[in-house]
Design a protein around this motif. Sequence first.
Motif, PDB file in Angstrom:
ATOM      1  N   UNK A 150       0.330  -1.271   0.372  1.00 23.97           N
ATOM      2  CA  UNK A 150       0.174   0.168  -0.137  1.00 23.97           C
ATOM      3  C   UNK A 150       1.067   1.155  -0.052  1.00 23.97           C
ATOM      4  N   UNK A 151       0.655   2.275  -0.758  1.00 21.07           N
ATOM      5  CA  UNK A 151       1.996   3.344  -1.313  1.00 21.07           C
ATOM      6  C   UNK A 151       1.074   3.956  -0.509  1.00 21.07           C
ATOM      7  N   UNK A 152       0.925   4.828  -0.195  1.00 21.71           N
ATOM      8  CA  UNK A 152      -0.418   5.709   1.212  1.00 21.71           C
ATOM      9  C   UNK A 152       0.471   4.884   2.121  1.00 21.71           C
ATOM     10  N   UNK A 153       0.423   3.891   2.928  1.00 23.77           N
ATOM     11  CA  UNK A 153       0.359   3.515   4.169  1.00 23.77           C
ATOM     12  C   UNK A 153       2.483   4.081   4.407  1.00 23.77           C
ATOM     13  N   UNK A 154       2.940   3.543   3.263  1.00 26.12           N
ATOM     14  CA  UNK A 154       4.395   3.268   3.031  1.00 26.12           C
ATOM     15  C   UNK A 154       4.641   4.767   3.225  1.00 26.12           C
ATOM     16  N   UNK A 155       4.116   5.035   2.649  1.00 22.26           N
ATOM     17  CA  UNK A 155       4.646   7.129   2.889  1.00 22.26           C
ATOM     18  C   UNK A 155       4.407   7.839   3.942  1.00 22.26           C
ATOM     19  N   UNK A 156       3.445   7.015   4.475  1.00 23.59           N
ATOM     20  CA  UNK A 156       3.063   6.953   5.451  1.00 23.59           C
ATOM     21  C   UNK A 156       3.363   6.948   6.886  1.00 23.59           C
ATOM     22  N   UNK A 157       4.001   6.290   6.518  1.00 25.09           N
ATOM     23  CA  UNK A 157       4.292   5.361   8.608  1.00 25.09           C
ATOM     24  C   UNK A 157       5.872   5.861   7.892  1.00 25.09           C
ATOM     25  N   UNK A 158       6.631   6.312   7.154  1.00 25.01           N
ATOM     26  CA  UNK A 158       7.751   5.869   7.120  1.00 25.01           C
ATOM     27  C   UNK A 158       8.378   7.732   7.423  1.00 25.01           C
ATOM     28  N   UNK A 159       7.220   8.518   6.638  1.00 24.26           N
ATOM     29  CA  UNK A 159       7.623   9.715   7.317  1.00 24.26           C
ATOM     30  C   UNK A 159       7.128  10.164   8.627  1.00 24.26           C
ATOM     31  N   UNK A 160       6.426   9.307   9.640  1.00 27.34           N
ATOM     32  CA  UNK A 160       6.165   9.569  10.622  1.00 27.34           C
ATOM     33  C   UNK A 160       7.328   8.510  11.708  1.00 27.34           C
ATOM     34  N   UNK A 161       7.424   7.571  10.962  1.00 26.63           N
ATOM     35  CA  UNK A 161       9.187   6.926  11.260  1.00 26.63           C
ATOM     36  C   UNK A 161      10.014   7.926  11.736  1.00 26.63           C
ATOM     37  N   UNK A 162       9.875   9.008  10.994  1.00 27.23           N
ATOM     38  CA  UNK A 162      11.485   9.953  10.393  1.00 27.23           C
ATOM     39  C   UNK A 162      11.184  11.311  11.244  1.00 27.23           C
ATOM     40  N   UNK A 163       9.805  11.431  10.985  1.00 31.90           N
ATOM     41  CA  UNK A 163       9.706  12.716  12.183  1.00 31.90           C
ATOM     42  C   UNK A 163       9.802  12.490  13.724  1.00 31.90           C
ATOM     43  N   UNK A 164       9.391  11.089  14.203  1.00 31.43           N
ATOM     44  CA  UNK A 164       9.754  10.688  15.765  1.00 31.43           C
ATOM     45  C   UNK A 164      11.165  10.443  15.488  1.00 31.43           C
ATOM     46  N   UNK A 165      11.977   9.935  14.702  1.00 36.84           N
ATOM     47  CA  UNK A 165      13.222   8.846  15.542  1.00 36.84           C
ATOM     48  C   UNK A 165      14.346   9.680  13.943  1.00 36.84           C
ATOM     49  N   UNK A 166      14.746  10.212  13.885  1.00 38.85           N
ATOM     50  CA  UNK A 166      15.376  11.053  12.560  1.00 38.85           C
ATOM     51  C   UNK A 166      15.237   9.833  11.517  1.00 38.85           C
ATOM     52  N   UNK A 167      16.183  10.948  10.472  1.00 38.47           N
ATOM     53  CA  UNK A 167      16.592  10.334   9.207  1.00 38.47           C
ATOM     54  C   UNK A 167      16.810   8.409   9.443  1.00 38.47           C
ATOM     55  N   UNK A 168      16.123   7.882   7.692  1.00 41.27           N
ATOM     56  CA  UNK A 168      16.576   6.657   8.262  1.00 41.27           C
ATOM     57  C   UNK A 168      17.701   6.399   7.843  1.00 41.27           C
ATOM     58  N   UNK A 169      19.559   6.120   8.432  1.00 38.86           N
ATOM     59  CA  UNK A 169      20.278   5.791   7.476  1.00 38.86           C
ATOM     60  C   UNK A 169      20.752   4.478   6.912  1.00 38.86           C
ATOM     61  N   UNK A 170      19.575   3.418   7.752  1.00 39.12           N
ATOM     62  CA  UNK A 170      19.881   2.102   7.504  1.00 39.12           C
ATOM     63  C   UNK A 170      18.172   1.578   6.695  1.00 39.12           C
ATOM     64  N   UNK A 171      18.208   1.188   6.007  1.00 37.27           N
ATOM     65  CA  UNK A 171      17.281   0.399   5.453  1.00 37.27           C
ATOM     66  C   UNK A 171      17.264  -0.943   4.898  1.00 37.27           C
ATOM     67  N   UNK A 172      16.769  -1.284   5.237  1.00 37.03           N
ATOM     68  CA  UNK A 172      16.879  -2.654   5.174  1.00 37.03           C
ATOM     69  C   UNK A 172      14.773  -3.583   4.271  1.00 37.03           C
ATOM     70  N   UNK A 173      14.190  -3.972   3.447  1.00 34.91           N
ATOM     71  CA  UNK A 173      13.760  -4.286   2.647  1.00 34.91           C
ATOM     72  C   UNK A 173      13.522  -5.822   2.944  1.00 34.91           C
ATOM     73  N   UNK A 174      12.657  -6.192   3.304  1.00 35.79           N
ATOM     74  CA  UNK A 174      12.763  -7.892   4.105  1.00 35.79           C
ATOM     75  C   UNK A 174      11.534  -8.025   3.651  1.00 35.79           C
ATOM     76  N   UNK A 175      10.339  -7.436   4.066  1.00 32.03           N
ATOM     77  CA  UNK A 175       9.181  -8.007   3.714  1.00 32.03           C
ATOM     78  C   UNK A 175       9.141  -8.526   2.789  1.00 32.03           C
ATOM     79  N   UNK A 176       8.353 -10.037   2.707  1.00 33.13           N
ATOM     80  CA  UNK A 176       7.635 -10.878   1.274  1.00 33.13           C
ATOM     81  C   UNK A 176       6.734 -11.628   1.448  1.00 33.13           C
TER      82      UNK A 176
END
Length: 250
Positions: free
Chosen positions: A59-85
């Motif tokens: 779900x593109x909207x969920x990904x956009x909103x969830x990651x934006x909220x995580x960045x707002x809470x904990x800062x820029x994402x510097x390690x990204x692990x796309x593992x879901x599958x």
Amino acid sequence: MTLAGKHALVTGGGTGIGLGIARMLAEQGAQVTITGRRQSVLDDVAGDTLHGVAMDVRNEDEVVDTIAAAVASRGPIQICVPNAGIATGKAAHKTDMAFWRDMMATNLDGAFLTIRESLKSMRETDWGRVVAVSSMAGLRGLPGAACYTASKHGMIGLIRALSEEYLGKPYTFNALCPGYVDTEIITRNTASISERAGIPQDQARKMMVEANRHKRLVTVDEVTAAAAFLVGPASGSINGQSLPIAGGQM
């Protein structure tokens, strides 16, 4: 090694390989956002440095909103692990478009969306690592799993393209390609293969074990150790690579 002050995102982080990597990152000092479809599963493993947020990578909207909220809470994402599958096999002549679309939406589209949204904040920093969890099926054809194989090949193509796009910049893009790993997926696939092939479950499990070149299941710790190296201080010259973790040459 310390990842203190770093914010990591691990999709599919509530179980299996994703949880193993997430815990390793947290032990190294990172604040880790873990996502998955079931909030209850994430809540069971969350803690002071593991922050569980339900997110469907399809779900593109969920990904956009969830990651934006995580960045707002904990800062820029510097390690990204796309593992879901999804790791489900089906013969090509029995693969309908609903199965194909769902597999691609999860394994490939989900990885792309996760990386794309993570890059928005990562690009504002002076260091970043993307470690995608692909599969041995991303390096060779897997019989009875054309759809899965195509999705994992696509993920490796994405990683290779991004490594070239950001060449010379302080971000690297690599993929892990495990063989059959001792997780709950093996249990599910044992039952599925047994039913589809009409063979006993012990024989179905043996097929997966023997598909690994060293004739045993890979452990989550072995995959986690490879991820630890790729986010470590000596990994800057490893970029655009697909690392097999399957007990021998693929």
